[in-house]
Design a protein around this motif. Structure first.
Motif, PDB file in Angstrom:
ATOM      1  N   ALA A  37       0.846  -1.187   0.000  1.00 26.08           N
ATOM      2  CA  ALA A  37       0.000   0.000   0.000  1.00 26.08           C
ATOM      3  C   ALA A  37       0.882   1.238   0.000  1.00 26.08           C
ATOM      4  N   ASP A  38       0.700   2.067  -1.014  1.00 27.41           N
ATOM      5  CA  ASP A  38       1.461   3.310  -1.124  1.00 27.41           C
ATOM      6  C   ASP A  38       0.577   4.457  -0.621  1.00 27.41           C
ATOM      7  N   PRO A  39       0.859   5.007   0.572  1.00 28.53           N
ATOM      8  CA  PRO A  39      -0.008   6.058   1.123  1.00 28.53           C
ATOM      9  C   PRO A  39       0.103   7.376   0.378  1.00 28.53           C
ATOM     10  N   VAL A  40       1.168   7.561  -0.396  1.00 26.54           N
ATOM     11  CA  VAL A  40       1.335   8.812  -1.130  1.00 26.54           C
ATOM     12  C   VAL A  40       0.385   8.855  -2.325  1.00 26.54           C
ATOM     13  N   THR A  41       0.373   7.783  -3.104  1.00 26.60           N
ATOM     14  CA  THR A  41      -0.481   7.738  -4.288  1.00 26.60           C
ATOM     15  C   THR A  41      -1.839   7.126  -4.012  1.00 26.60           C
ATOM     16  N   ARG A  42      -2.056   6.660  -2.753  1.00 27.89           N
ATOM     17  CA  ARG A  42      -3.313   5.994  -2.386  1.00 27.89           C
ATOM     18  C   ARG A  42      -3.596   4.836  -3.330  1.00 27.89           C
ATOM     19  N   SER A  43      -2.619   3.993  -3.495  1.00 22.66           N
ATOM     20  CA  SER A  43      -2.760   2.885  -4.432  1.00 22.66           C
ATOM     21  C   SER A  43      -2.264   1.592  -3.806  1.00 22.66           C
ATOM     22  N   ILE A  44      -2.725   0.507  -4.376  1.00 26.74           N
ATOM     23  CA  ILE A  44      -2.240  -0.829  -4.024  1.00 26.74           C
ATOM     24  C   ILE A  44      -1.309  -1.268  -5.141  1.00 26.74           C
ATOM     25  N   GLU A  45      -0.071  -1.554  -4.779  1.00 25.53           N
ATOM     26  CA  GLU A  45       0.891  -2.056  -5.759  1.00 25.53           C
ATOM     27  C   GLU A  45       0.876  -3.577  -5.743  1.00 25.53           C
ATOM     28  N   VAL A  46       0.953  -4.162  -6.919  1.00 19.06           N
ATOM     29  CA  VAL A  46       0.992  -5.619  -7.047  1.00 19.06           C
ATOM     30  C   VAL A  46       2.349  -5.999  -7.620  1.00 19.06           C
ATOM     31  N   HIS A  47       3.102  -6.744  -6.846  1.00 17.64           N
ATOM     32  CA  HIS A  47       4.446  -7.168  -7.229  1.00 17.64           C
ATOM     33  C   HIS A  47       4.449  -8.662  -7.531  1.00 17.64           C
ATOM     34  N   ARG A  48       5.327  -9.050  -8.405  1.00 15.54           N
ATOM     35  CA  ARG A  48       5.538 -10.465  -8.698  1.00 15.54           C
ATOM     36  C   ARG A  48       6.373 -11.092  -7.599  1.00 15.54           C
ATOM     37  N   ALA A  49       6.040 -12.328  -7.227  1.00 17.26           N
ATOM     38  CA  ALA A  49       6.794 -13.061  -6.210  1.00 17.26           C
ATOM     39  C   ALA A  49       7.739 -14.039  -6.903  1.00 17.26           C
ATOM     40  N   PRO A  50       9.011 -13.658  -7.095  1.00 13.65           N
ATOM     41  CA  PRO A  50       9.931 -14.525  -7.863  1.00 13.65           C
ATOM     42  C   PRO A  50      10.135 -15.890  -7.230  1.00 13.65           C
ATOM     43  N   GLN A  51      10.004 -15.981  -5.895  1.00 12.74           N
ATOM     44  CA  GLN A  51      10.262 -17.258  -5.236  1.00 12.74           C
ATOM     45  C   GLN A  51       9.183 -18.288  -5.551  1.00 12.74           C
ATOM     46  N   ARG A  52       8.082 -17.865  -6.178  1.00 11.61           N
ATOM     47  CA  ARG A  52       7.033 -18.811  -6.553  1.00 11.61           C
ATOM     48  C   ARG A  52       7.003 -19.027  -8.062  1.00 11.61           C
ATOM     49  N   ALA A  53       8.123 -18.814  -8.700  1.00 15.73           N
ATOM     50  CA  ALA A  53       8.209 -19.029 -10.148  1.00 15.73           C
ATOM     51  C   ALA A  53       8.313 -20.521 -10.457  1.00 15.73           C
TER      52      ALA A  53
END
Length: 370
Positions: A37-53
């Motif tokens: 959660a980015d409180p500056v942009t009021r957004s939810i960021e979705v990142h890739r989890a490389p360890q589950r590749a």
């Protein structure tokens, strides 16, 4: 009309958002996403989890991107339910290759999307059915609605005629044969098959479904070394209905769009009582995937095969509780970088009428994002 103050996002709101996101489908139920959660942009960021590749099955991580795209679409639906307008940016930071999408939640003092409520309610009911279908054809208007759903997201569904379906199934069978013969790929797939209740990742044996007695539909043999646990073979539908999910290009951003198109189409199908499952084997071999392009003049980059029809629900797969990091740059949120499996106790989606609140946030309950 008085517009409610939507400038604050509560911890309960975050749980609704993440519960919906983590209900998305993913290859082998790897759930390859991380949230910030980015409180500056009021957004939810979705990142890739490389360890589950899946380095052998999915070396380019294309299927991971499709999975994350599906989670982004669910986030959009949950945001709409909360009275927010989701503004999505794909691959927003070139300097952060693992950051695949940002979903900004802004005030929206106008009616919700017309498709939002029905599709949101379908999130918890949608799951893959690896069981035989009845053979009753899905009506043309419903198929047309599925294709429109994909087109809205920047992709399209190509529904082959009978001869085309047989060709697609032959290519899928060829991919499955290669996967079974490749000891490394077979072992990689087996690591994601779990006993019932063993963990929140992977596919329980009870959700695998039977093999096709007639051999018409090449379902993935996840449990090649555990055949004694497989259900008895059954006869599947004679006339399979399939759609090829395609994009015009084959870039990372196209994979994310295809994931959103996939989830949009799957939820439309669920809302109409249509069961679905995915066939990915041919996508895992470059020559077979290229052969799936067909002979159409329009450029088609195949991303996934969707089998659809009417039939039983099939088995449910669990979901891990999502953890949300907040504040500064995304680090290693507790629990999301652990081993692929072994987190027991995650509730199933089966018992809930809507997307269950299974998310766990790292901030106290009174936390607000300004």
């Amino acid at each position: 009309m008085t517009v409610p103050d939507l400038s604050l996002l509560t911890a309960e709101d975050l749980e609704v958002l993440l519960a919906a996101a983590t209900a998305a489908p993913s290859i082998h139920n790897t759930q390859p996403w991380r949230f910030h959660a980015d409180p500056v942009t009021r957004s939810i960021e979705v990142h890739r989890a490389p360890q589950r590749a899946l380095p052998l099955t999915d070396p380019a991580c294309r299927a991971q991107y499709l999975s994350v795209g599906a989670a982004v679409f669910n986030l959009r639906l949950a945001a709409d339910r909360l009275g927010r307008r989701p503004v999505v940016r794909l691959l927003p930071r070139p300097d952060q290759p693992a950051l695949l999408a940002g979903v900004r939640l802004i005030e929206r003092p106008y009616p919700r999307e017309r498709w939002g409520p029905a599709l949101y309610q379908a999130i918890a009911r949608r799951h893959s059915s690896r069981m035989p279908f009845t053979g009753r054809p899905v009506p043309g208007p419903v198929v047309a609605e599925l294709t429109r759903a994909a087109r809205v997201e920047g992709a399209w569904l190509r529904v082959p005629a009978f001869a085309g379906i047989q060709r697609v199934l032959r290519l899928t069978a060829a991919g499955e044969s290669r996967n079974v013969a490749d000891s490394g790929r077979a072992a990689e797939s087996r690591t994601w098959v779990t006993p019932p209740g063993a963990g929140a990742y992977g596919i329980p044996v009870t959700a695998l479904g039977p093999r096709d007695l007639a051999g018409r539909i090449p379902l993935r043999d996840f449990a090649a070394a555990r055949r004694t646990r497989r259900a008895p073979a059954l006869r599947f539908e004679r006339h399979t209905q399939l759609a090829v999910l395609c994009t015009a290009h084959d870039r990372r951003v196209d994979w994310l769009r295809a994931g959103q198109a996939l989830q949009h189409a799957l939820l439309v199908a669920t809302a109409h009582g249509v069961r679905t499952s995915m066939l990915h084997q041919a996508m895992e071999w470059p020559d077979l995937r290229h052969a799936l392009r067909g002979t159409q003049q329009r450029r088609c980059c195949p991303q996934l095969l969707i089998r659809f029809g009417y039939g039983p629900e099939g088995g449910w797969t669990p979901r891990a509780p999502a953890e949300l990091s907040t504040g500064g740059p995304l680090g290693r949120p507790g629990g999301t970088d652990g081993p692929p499996r072994g987190e027991a106790g995650s509730p199933s989606l089966a018992a809930e009428p809507g997307p269950p609140v299974i998310a766990r946030v790292t901030e106290p309950p009174d936390h607000r994002i300004p």
